[in-house]
Write a protein that holds these residues in place. Structure first.
Motif, PDB file in Angstrom:
ATOM      1  N   ARG A  79      -2.739  -3.091  13.021  1.00  0.00           N
ATOM      2  CA  ARG A  79      -3.145  -3.460  11.664  1.00  0.00           C
ATOM      3  C   ARG A  79      -2.694  -2.370  10.677  1.00  0.00           C
ATOM      4  NH1 ARG A  79      -3.042  -5.233   7.990  1.00  0.00           N
ATOM      5  NH2 ARG A  79      -4.513  -5.951   6.421  1.00  0.00           N
ATOM      6  N   THR A  80      -2.858  -1.117  11.092  1.00  0.00           N
ATOM      7  CA  THR A  80      -2.451   0.006  10.239  1.00  0.00           C
ATOM      8  C   THR A  80      -0.934  -0.009  10.016  1.00  0.00           C
ATOM      9  OG1 THR A  80      -4.259   1.290  11.189  1.00  0.00           O
ATOM     10  CG2 THR A  80      -2.589   2.513   9.965  1.00  0.00           C
ATOM     11  N   ALA A  81      -0.201  -0.251  11.105  1.00  0.00           N
ATOM     12  CA  ALA A  81       1.249  -0.291  10.996  1.00  0.00           C
ATOM     13  C   ALA A  81       1.683  -1.366  10.011  1.00  0.00           C
ATOM     14  CB  ALA A  81       1.878  -0.541  12.365  1.00  0.00           C
ATOM     15  N   GLN A  82       1.054  -2.540  10.127  1.00  0.00           N
ATOM     16  CA  GLN A  82       1.406  -3.637   9.219  1.00  0.00           C
ATOM     17  C   GLN A  82       1.081  -3.258   7.773  1.00  0.00           C
ATOM     18  OE1 GLN A  82       2.741  -7.118  10.096  1.00  0.00           O
ATOM     19  NE2 GLN A  82       3.285  -6.528   8.002  1.00  0.00           N
ATOM     20  N   ALA A  83      -0.060  -2.595   7.589  1.00  0.00           N
ATOM     21  CA  ALA A  83      -0.453  -2.188   6.232  1.00  0.00           C
ATOM     22  C   ALA A  83       0.552  -1.183   5.661  1.00  0.00           C
ATOM     23  CB  ALA A  83      -1.860  -1.588   6.253  1.00  0.00           C
ATOM     24  N   LEU A  84       0.990  -0.245   6.486  1.00  0.00           N
ATOM     25  CA  LEU A  84       1.963   0.741   6.027  1.00  0.00           C
ATOM     26  C   LEU A  84       3.295   0.065   5.687  1.00  0.00           C
ATOM     27  CD1 LEU A  84       1.170   3.645   8.518  1.00  0.00           C
ATOM     28  CD2 LEU A  84       0.947   3.762   6.027  1.00  0.00           C
ATOM     29  N   ALA A  85       3.678  -0.894   6.523  1.00  0.00           N
ATOM     30  CA  ALA A  85       4.918  -1.634   6.254  1.00  0.00           C
ATOM     31  C   ALA A  85       4.801  -2.406   4.933  1.00  0.00           C
ATOM     32  CB  ALA A  85       5.217  -2.600   7.401  1.00  0.00           C
ATOM     33  N   ASP A  86       3.617  -2.959   4.691  1.00  0.00           N
ATOM     34  CA  ASP A  86       3.399  -3.707   3.447  1.00  0.00           C
ATOM     35  C   ASP A  86       3.512  -2.797   2.225  1.00  0.00           C
ATOM     36  OD1 ASP A  86       3.033  -5.953   4.916  1.00  0.00           O
ATOM     37  OD2 ASP A  86       0.836  -5.991   4.750  1.00  0.00           O
ATOM     38  N   VAL A  87       2.912  -1.625   2.347  1.00  0.00           N
ATOM     39  CA  VAL A  87       2.962  -0.687   1.223  1.00  0.00           C
ATOM     40  C   VAL A  87       4.404  -0.296   0.930  1.00  0.00           C
ATOM     41  CG1 VAL A  87       2.330   1.608   0.431  1.00  0.00           C
ATOM     42  CG2 VAL A  87       0.640   0.190   1.580  1.00  0.00           C
ATOM     43  N   ALA A  88       5.172  -0.043   2.000  1.00  0.00           N
ATOM     44  CA  ALA A  88       6.576   0.333   1.818  1.00  0.00           C
ATOM     45  C   ALA A  88       7.342  -0.799   1.140  1.00  0.00           C
ATOM     46  CB  ALA A  88       7.209   0.663   3.163  1.00  0.00           C
ATOM     47  N   THR A  89       7.048  -2.015   1.564  1.00  0.00           N
ATOM     48  CA  THR A  89       7.729  -3.178   0.985  1.00  0.00           C
ATOM     49  C   THR A  89       7.439  -3.283  -0.509  1.00  0.00           C
ATOM     50  OG1 THR A  89       7.401  -4.288   3.090  1.00  0.00           O
ATOM     51  CG2 THR A  89       8.096  -5.658   1.249  1.00  0.00           C
ATOM     52  N   LEU A  93      -0.492   6.677  14.701  1.00  0.00           N
ATOM     53  CA  LEU A  93      -0.601   5.584  15.660  1.00  0.00           C
ATOM     54  C   LEU A  93      -0.237   6.059  17.059  1.00  0.00           C
ATOM     55  CD1 LEU A  93       1.288   2.906  13.538  1.00  0.00           C
ATOM     56  CD2 LEU A  93      -1.118   3.556  13.405  1.00  0.00           C
ATOM     57  N   ASP A  94      -0.625   5.256  18.011  1.00  0.00           N
ATOM     58  CA  ASP A  94      -0.357   5.578  19.399  1.00  0.00           C
ATOM     59  C   ASP A  94       1.072   5.138  19.758  1.00  0.00           C
ATOM     60  OD1 ASP A  94      -0.599   6.157  22.056  1.00  0.00           O
ATOM     61  OD2 ASP A  94      -1.647   4.286  22.540  1.00  0.00           O
ATOM     62  N   VAL A  95       2.047   5.746  19.078  1.00  0.00           N
ATOM     63  CA  VAL A  95       3.449   5.393  19.316  1.00  0.00           C
ATOM     64  C   VAL A  95       4.273   6.669  19.484  1.00  0.00           C
ATOM     65  CG1 VAL A  95       3.305   3.232  18.008  1.00  0.00           C
ATOM     66  CG2 VAL A  95       4.005   5.339  16.850  1.00  0.00           C
ATOM     67  N   GLN A 133      -9.270   9.103  10.389  1.00  0.00           N
ATOM     68  CA  GLN A 133      -9.540   8.288   9.201  1.00  0.00           C
ATOM     69  C   GLN A 133      -9.237   9.058   7.930  1.00  0.00           C
ATOM     70  OE1 GLN A 133     -13.554   6.926   9.684  1.00  0.00           O
ATOM     71  NE2 GLN A 133     -12.906   5.062  10.753  1.00  0.00           N
ATOM     72  N   GLU A 134      -9.582  10.342   7.951  1.00  0.00           N
ATOM     73  CA  GLU A 134      -9.288  11.159   6.780  1.00  0.00           C
ATOM     74  C   GLU A 134      -7.788  11.238   6.549  1.00  0.00           C
ATOM     75  OE1 GLU A 134     -11.130  14.900   7.498  1.00  0.00           O
ATOM     76  OE2 GLU A 134     -13.129  14.161   6.936  1.00  0.00           O
ATOM     77  N   ARG A 135      -7.090  11.410   7.665  1.00  0.00           N
ATOM     78  CA  ARG A 135      -5.636  11.538   7.598  1.00  0.00           C
ATOM     79  C   ARG A 135      -5.008  10.233   7.080  1.00  0.00           C
ATOM     80  NH1 ARG A 135      -1.946  13.344   5.994  1.00  0.00           N
ATOM     81  NH2 ARG A 135       0.013  13.473   7.066  1.00  0.00           N
ATOM     82  N   LEU A 136      -5.545   9.133   7.571  1.00  0.00           N
ATOM     83  CA  LEU A 136      -5.056   7.833   7.161  1.00  0.00           C
ATOM     84  C   LEU A 136      -5.253   7.635   5.660  1.00  0.00           C
ATOM     85  CD1 LEU A 136      -3.838   5.259   8.298  1.00  0.00           C
ATOM     86  CD2 LEU A 136      -6.131   4.390   8.722  1.00  0.00           C
ATOM     87  N   LEU A 137      -6.429   8.041   5.210  1.00  0.00           N
ATOM     88  CA  LEU A 137      -6.750   7.937   3.791  1.00  0.00           C
ATOM     89  C   LEU A 137      -5.761   8.775   2.987  1.00  0.00           C
ATOM     90  CD1 LEU A 137      -8.793   6.782   1.778  1.00  0.00           C
ATOM     91  CD2 LEU A 137     -10.061   8.928   1.997  1.00  0.00           C
ATOM     92  N   THR A 157      -1.275   9.432  -0.661  1.00  0.00           N
ATOM     93  CA  THR A 157       0.036   9.997  -0.967  1.00  0.00           C
ATOM     94  C   THR A 157       1.026   8.890  -1.314  1.00  0.00           C
ATOM     95  OG1 THR A 157      -0.458  11.694   0.658  1.00  0.00           O
ATOM     96  CG2 THR A 157       1.820  11.579  -0.119  1.00  0.00           C
ATOM     97  N   LEU A 158       0.955   7.816  -0.542  1.00  0.00           N
ATOM     98  CA  LEU A 158       1.848   6.686  -0.806  1.00  0.00           C
ATOM     99  C   LEU A 158       1.600   6.133  -2.207  1.00  0.00           C
ATOM    100  CD1 LEU A 158       1.864   4.675   2.539  1.00  0.00           C
ATOM    101  CD2 LEU A 158       3.829   5.686   1.389  1.00  0.00           C
ATOM    102  N   ALA A 159       0.321   5.992  -2.549  1.00  0.00           N
ATOM    103  CA  ALA A 159      -0.029   5.461  -3.871  1.00  0.00           C
ATOM    104  C   ALA A 159       0.472   6.402  -4.960  1.00  0.00           C
ATOM    105  CB  ALA A 159      -1.540   5.273  -3.969  1.00  0.00           C
ATOM    106  N   ASP A 160       0.290   7.707  -4.745  1.00  0.00           N
ATOM    107  CA  ASP A 160       0.785   8.713  -5.699  1.00  0.00           C
ATOM    108  C   ASP A 160       2.279   8.576  -5.890  1.00  0.00           C
ATOM    109  OD1 ASP A 160      -1.583   9.828  -6.221  1.00  0.00           O
ATOM    110  OD2 ASP A 160      -1.325  11.621  -4.966  1.00  0.00           O
ATOM    111  N   THR A 161       2.955   8.436  -4.758  1.00  0.00           N
ATOM    112  CA  THR A 161       4.409   8.338  -4.786  1.00  0.00           C
ATOM    113  C   THR A 161       4.833   7.146  -5.626  1.00  0.00           C
ATOM    114  OG1 THR A 161       4.328   9.136  -2.539  1.00  0.00           O
ATOM    115  CG2 THR A 161       6.429   8.319  -3.295  1.00  0.00           C
ATOM    116  N   LEU A 162       4.128   6.041  -5.433  1.00  0.00           N
ATOM    117  CA  LEU A 162       4.537   4.809  -6.083  1.00  0.00           C
ATOM    118  C   LEU A 162       4.321   4.807  -7.593  1.00  0.00           C
ATOM    119  CD1 LEU A 162       3.411   2.184  -3.435  1.00  0.00           C
ATOM    120  CD2 LEU A 162       5.673   3.112  -3.850  1.00  0.00           C
TER     121      LEU A 162
END
Lengths: 234, 237
Positions: B151-161, B42-44, B7-11, B16-21
């Motif tokens: 759900r996390t993957a979708q959220a990450l994809a949304d942020v990238a979009t 993720l488990d991928v 969870q910490e890592r996810l946060l 970082t993504l927000a900073d980047t943007l």
């Protein structure tokens, strides 16, 4: 004069420019009587694709028919040739061409190679009605214009050949772009010219860009410059 | 990874993504970070991200590996496979067992199985009515991804979009296409730069990508800028 050169360069860089106008565009920026643009030298058919007047076209035609003359030599050597007094004091040995040119109102010929990297594709021939020198500045301008004409002529050839699709497979495009990088590093070309070289190489060898690109990345095909001239090693 | 550290890592990733943007950012670098975060969190087994060009063809913009086998598998998923389907239908496409995937996906199937993948997801990258590409998750295990990971993957994809389209709000709406084209072009430049470095260092294009990223990071420069300078021979290393 600078304006004339800039506007000529601009005109030659335009991909939609009419091929018939190439030679007259050159004439706007260099003080000669006439000019012609021709393709020759292996991968492309012998053909004058643009000339300013019948004499300019005739100079090319004679060289094509006789198989000798400045346009052949610039394509072979990859360097320009200057003949300021071609009628009376020719610097090169072209017995048949020198004899034939005596009957034409041509006093000087300046020829520049058209090439993309290692691919020599044709010549830009300039003539003057009387003996004449081409100043260093005019020679530089003509060479710069020949560079742009080379790209135009290569694209035209690819278009006429049906422009084989860079790749039927999208992943293959990555390989082509990577190979473009190899050619940039090997020859110091711009990305645009490096890509055109791979396209032209594919056309010349009747293979796909993808195949050429794989040869480059797997180090089976490389390009090197030697003494300012560009060689191909395979 | 324990639950807390995950969870910490996810946060951290989202921060970082927000900073980047909010900063000036490089699209390819952003997408690269995104696929690597997905792989880590993720488990991928492998992740790819594809964007559509003006003709609606999907191109691999970032992947967790640069080796041609993986890139090709992802590209095939984008031609006739879960990625193009996710892009067209704008919904998540799940392939729980690649071996029994539809016959029309045979190219993707063969490449994926050959690389040892057993299941896959195509996740659309969508913002309101605009779909710009898809995210490809590949797993060596068959079956479903757990709900939270999906759900996390979708959220990450949304942020990238949002990241890719974010200038759209500031400028005219027809800029979307140009923004996308810019991103696609910068991928071309990166491939060219890989070629330049592969030749000058006599290494593989995959290794060259590492070199390019290391240089970009250690000089705090966007990956696209470094690639641009390399192909124009303004930067030699």
């Amino acid at each position: 004069m600078d304006d004339a050169f800039d506007s000529a360069m601009h005109g030659l860089a335009d991909r939609r420019a009419a091929e018939a106008d190439l030679a007259s565009t050159v004439l706007r920026a260099v003080p000669v009587t006439g000019a012609s643009v021709s393709t020759l030298g292996g991968i492309l058919e012998k053909e004058t694709i643009s000339s300013t007047d019948p004499i300019a076209a005739r100079v090319d035609e004679l060289q094509f028919d006789l198989g000798e003359g400045p346009c052949w030599d610039v394509v072979a050597a990859g360097r320009p040739i200057f003949e300021p007094e071609i009628q009376t004091r020719p610097r090169h040995r072209w017995p048949a061409f020198i004899e034939a040119i005596q009957r034409e109102p041509v006093g000087a010929i300046f020829a520049f190679p058209l090439s993309i990297g290692t691919l020599r594709i044709g010549a830009l021939d300039l003539y003057h009605e009387g003996p004449a020198e081409l100043s260093d500045e005019d020679a530089r301008r003509a060479a710069a214009m020949a560079t742009l004409i080379s790209r135009y002529v290569m694209r035209r050839a690819l278009r006429l050949a049906g422009e084989p699709d860079p790749s039927e497979h999208r992943h293959a495009r990555r390989v082509v772009h990577q190979a473009t990088g190899f050619v940039i590093a090997q020859l110091g070309l711009s990305p645009e010219d490096a890509y055109l070289l791979i396209q032209g190489q594919a056309l010349a060898q009747g293979r796909t860009m993808n195949e050429i690109a794989h040869d480059i990345i797997d180090r089976r095909l490389s390009f090197t410059t030697d003494d300012g001239r560009i060689e191909e090693e395979s | 990874m324990t639950k807390t550290s995950r969870q910490e890592r996810l946060l951290e990733v989202f921060a970082t993504l927000a900073d980047t943007l909010v900063d000036d950012y490089d699209t390819v670098e952003l997408l690269q970070m995104l696929v690597e975060s997905c792989q880590e969190l993720l488990d991928v087994s492998a992740v790819g991200l594809l964007l559509a060009d003006a003709d609606g063809n999907l191109e691999v913009m970032a992947s967790t590996g640069e080796d041609s086998e993986l890139v090709e598998t992802i590209q095939l998923a984008a031609e006739d496979g879960p990625c193009i389907e996710a892009f067209r239908t704008t919904s998540v496409v799940h392939v729980p067992d690649i071996a029994s995937a539809p016959e029309r996906w045979r190219g993707f199937k063969a490449a994926a199985l050959h690389s040892g993948f057993a299941s896959a997801y195509g996740i659309p990258m969508r913002l309101r009515e605009e779909t710009i590409g898809s995210l490809n998750l590949l797993r060596t295990e068959p079956g479903e991804l757990n709900r939270l990971d999906l759900r996390t993957a979708q959220a990450l994809a949304d942020v990238a979009t949002i990241g890719i389209l974010h200038e759209r709000a500031l400028r005219a709406s027809d800029l979307t296409r140009r923004q996308l084209q810019l991103a696609l072009n910068s991928r071309v430049t990166i491939e060219q730069a890989k070629g330049v470095l592969a030749h000058t260092h006599d290494i593989s294009p995959e290794e060259a990508f590492g070199l390019l990223r290391t240089h970009a990071r250690s000089h705090s420069l966007p990956l696209g800028v470094v690639a641009e300078r390399v192909v124009h021979r303004e930067l030699i290393f």
